[in-house]
Motif scaffolding. Structure first.
Motif, PDB file in Angstrom:
ATOM      1  N   GLU A  72       0.789  -1.247  -0.110  1.00 19.83           N
ATOM      2  CA  GLU A  72      -0.045   0.092   0.049  1.00 19.83           C
ATOM      3  C   GLU A  72       0.901   1.388  -0.102  1.00 19.83           C
ATOM      4  O   GLU A  72       1.810   1.202   0.494  1.00 19.83           O
ATOM      5  CB  GLU A  72      -0.997   0.152   1.287  1.00 19.83           C
ATOM      6  N   THR A 117       0.700   5.830  -0.488  1.00 26.02           N
ATOM      7  CA  THR A 117       0.063   7.052  -0.496  1.00 26.02           C
ATOM      8  C   THR A 117       0.932   8.001  -1.452  1.00 26.02           C
ATOM      9  O   THR A 117       2.030   8.354  -1.071  1.00 26.02           O
ATOM     10  CB  THR A 117      -0.220   7.655   0.850  1.00 26.02           C
ATOM     11  N   LYS A 129      -1.166   3.476   4.018  1.00 24.59           N
ATOM     12  CA  LYS A 129      -2.308   4.330   3.823  1.00 24.59           C
ATOM     13  C   LYS A 129      -2.402   5.719   4.778  1.00 24.59           C
ATOM     14  O   LYS A 129      -2.489   5.315   5.982  1.00 24.59           O
ATOM     15  CB  LYS A 129      -3.785   3.526   3.713  1.00 24.59           C
ATOM     16  N   THR A 176      -9.174  12.614  -4.699  1.00 24.42           N
ATOM     17  CA  THR A 176      -8.326  11.445  -4.005  1.00 24.42           C
ATOM     18  C   THR A 176      -8.571  10.330  -5.167  1.00 24.42           C
ATOM     19  O   THR A 176      -9.530  10.151  -5.615  1.00 24.42           O
ATOM     20  CB  THR A 176      -8.752  10.894  -2.926  1.00 24.42           C
ATOM     21  N   GLU A 200      -7.695   6.255  -6.830  1.00 20.71           N
ATOM     22  CA  GLU A 200      -7.187   4.795  -6.300  1.00 20.71           C
ATOM     23  C   GLU A 200      -6.582   4.322  -7.343  1.00 20.71           C
ATOM     24  O   GLU A 200      -7.241   4.129  -8.569  1.00 20.71           O
ATOM     25  CB  GLU A 200      -8.017   4.057  -5.550  1.00 20.71           C
ATOM     26  N   LYS A 201      -5.422   3.623  -7.509  1.00 20.56           N
ATOM     27  CA  LYS A 201      -4.833   3.129  -8.714  1.00 20.56           C
ATOM     28  C   LYS A 201      -4.184   1.742  -8.267  1.00 20.56           C
ATOM     29  O   LYS A 201      -3.399   1.627  -7.094  1.00 20.56           O
ATOM     30  CB  LYS A 201      -3.731   3.743  -9.287  1.00 20.56           C
ATOM     31  N   VAL A 202      -3.988   0.754  -9.203  1.00 17.85           N
ATOM     32  CA  VAL A 202      -3.034  -0.418  -8.669  1.00 17.85           C
ATOM     33  C   VAL A 202      -2.383  -0.520  -9.836  1.00 17.85           C
ATOM     34  O   VAL A 202      -2.560  -0.562 -11.257  1.00 17.85           O
ATOM     35  CB  VAL A 202      -4.203  -1.651  -8.630  1.00 17.85           C
ATOM     36  N   HIS A 262      -0.563  -0.711  -4.530  1.00 18.88           N
ATOM     37  CA  HIS A 262      -1.967  -0.435  -4.408  1.00 18.88           C
ATOM     38  C   HIS A 262      -1.779   0.873  -3.831  1.00 18.88           C
ATOM     39  O   HIS A 262      -1.704   1.412  -2.664  1.00 18.88           O
ATOM     40  CB  HIS A 262      -2.756  -1.260  -3.176  1.00 18.88           C
ATOM     41  N   THR A 287      -2.964   5.205  -3.328  1.00 15.66           N
ATOM     42  CA  THR A 287      -4.012   6.312  -3.143  1.00 15.66           C
ATOM     43  C   THR A 287      -3.220   7.358  -3.462  1.00 15.66           C
ATOM     44  O   THR A 287      -2.192   7.924  -2.809  1.00 15.66           O
ATOM     45  CB  THR A 287      -4.538   6.266  -1.703  1.00 15.66           C
TER      46      THR A 287
END
Ligand code: SF4
Length: 338
Positions: A233, A235, A268, A291, A293-295, A304, A306
């Motif tokens: 994860e 940010t 995150k 904001t 979200e992308k993978v 993952h 943000t």
């Protein structure tokens, strides 16, 4: 199975000459061109490579030009193609060719294999296509075709299986080595395809193929079980002052080494935590905009992410610039496409 393999040259060569695709790197047998195309095509689709290949050679037309190119030029030419260690190794190998071989691509298989970034597959491809050596280039396409042809349940991702197949093919290589290498690859790429049912009715091997006879084409190739990817994860801080964004350079080693990125934090974070962190960096945020979200998926890892768009005044420990001026990997570029 030796009997089946011995039939391959007579069945594949006429088929290849009739059906080969017209690709930019098939216009000549210049080793630099073949080598570059084989490296670009690793893990990458033919259609995606065509533009990169042409632009690369326009900018760096010779091995000497490649050896002299700086890091930023190389990363910019490779931007979006992924697996950036490939271009770093291309550059290292070009320097080695200048130093060890006076700028001429070596012909001895041992010398080819000794260059940075060149494994058995690429050495086999360049050796056979450029110098007509009986050196098979066994990639996923060739493994798939041969496992179906012989109805062989050995897992194709085991190095011993690849090694054994390379030896079996080397024993039946015809004098038209380059065409034979490309015929095997071409059959796997266009007829004995990886996803979905192969196009057996168009295949020059359909009279001898064991998987086809047994109606078991899609049961091959067999692969060993893969480890699940590690999920990480993060940010991502999309700090911008108008059109210019905060960027920083990644470390010199590891994933995406030496490329540019948006600053990010592992894990995150809430908006309050992000604002507190940025304050410590000397950045005052005027607006928290959105904001996203992308993978992004790598071979062994998934990011993952943000992404938080924050309007602010430039400052802090970053380089502020228009991102298109820098080689930004796809994992970060996807936020700008939002
Ligand atoms: S006959 Fe079908 S399964 Fe067999 S090699 Fe050809 S395309 Fe592949």
């Amino acid at each position: 199975m030796a009997h089946l393999f011995s039939l391959l040259p007579q069945l594949l060569l006429p088929w290849y000459r009739q059906h080969r695709r017209d690709l930019p790197w098939r216009k000549d047998k210049e080793p630099y061109h073949v080598w570059l195309s084989e490296i670009m095509l690793q893990q990458t689709r033919v259609e995606a490579v065509k533009g990169y290949y042409t632009r690369f050679l326009e900018r760096l037309p010779t091995i000497a030009d490649l050896a002299q190119a700086d890091e930023e030029t190389l990363y910019k030419l490779w931007e979006g193609l992924g697996y950036y260690s490939r271009v770093r190794n291309l550059h290292k190998a070009a320097v080695q060719i200048m130093e060890r071989h006076g700028g001429t691509f070596p012909q001895d298989p041992k010398d080819i294999r000794a260059l940075s970034g060149i494994g058995d597959y690429t050495a086999g491809a360049v050796g056979s296509i450029c110098f007509d050596l009986p050196t098979p280039a066994v990639d996923g396409n060739v493994l798939r075709v041969c496992s179906r042809l012989t109805s062989d349940p050995s897992p194709i991702d085991q190095p011993a299986v690849k090694k054994a197949l390379t030896e079996e093919l080397a024993a039946i290589y015809p004098k038209e080595s380059g065409d034979f290498t490309q015929a095997l690859m071409e059959l796997g790429a266009t007829v004995c395809v990886p996803n979905g049912a192969p196009l057996c009715h168009q295949c020059p091997l359909n009279n001898i193929c064991l998987a086809h006879k047994e109606d078991k084409e899609t049961q091959f190739p067999v692969k060993a079980k893969k480890k699940p990817r590690v999920i990480q994860e993060m940010t991502v801080l999309l700090l911008h002052d108008g059109d210019i964004f905060a960027l920083r350079k990644r470390p010199k080693t590891g994933l995406l080494a030496g490329l540019w990125e948006f600053p990010h934090l592992d894990g995150k974070y809430s908006i309050a935590q992000i604002l507190e962190y940025l304050e410590q960096q000397g950045i005052t945020v005027s607006d928290v905009e959105k904001t996203i979200e992308k993978v992004h998926i790598f071979t062994h890892k998934e990011w993952h992410m943000t992404g938080v768009f924050l309007s602010c005044q430039k400052g802090g420990p970053y380089t502020w610039s228009v991102p298109s001026d820098y080689a930004l990997p796809t994992a970060f570029r996807i936020f700008l496409e939002s």
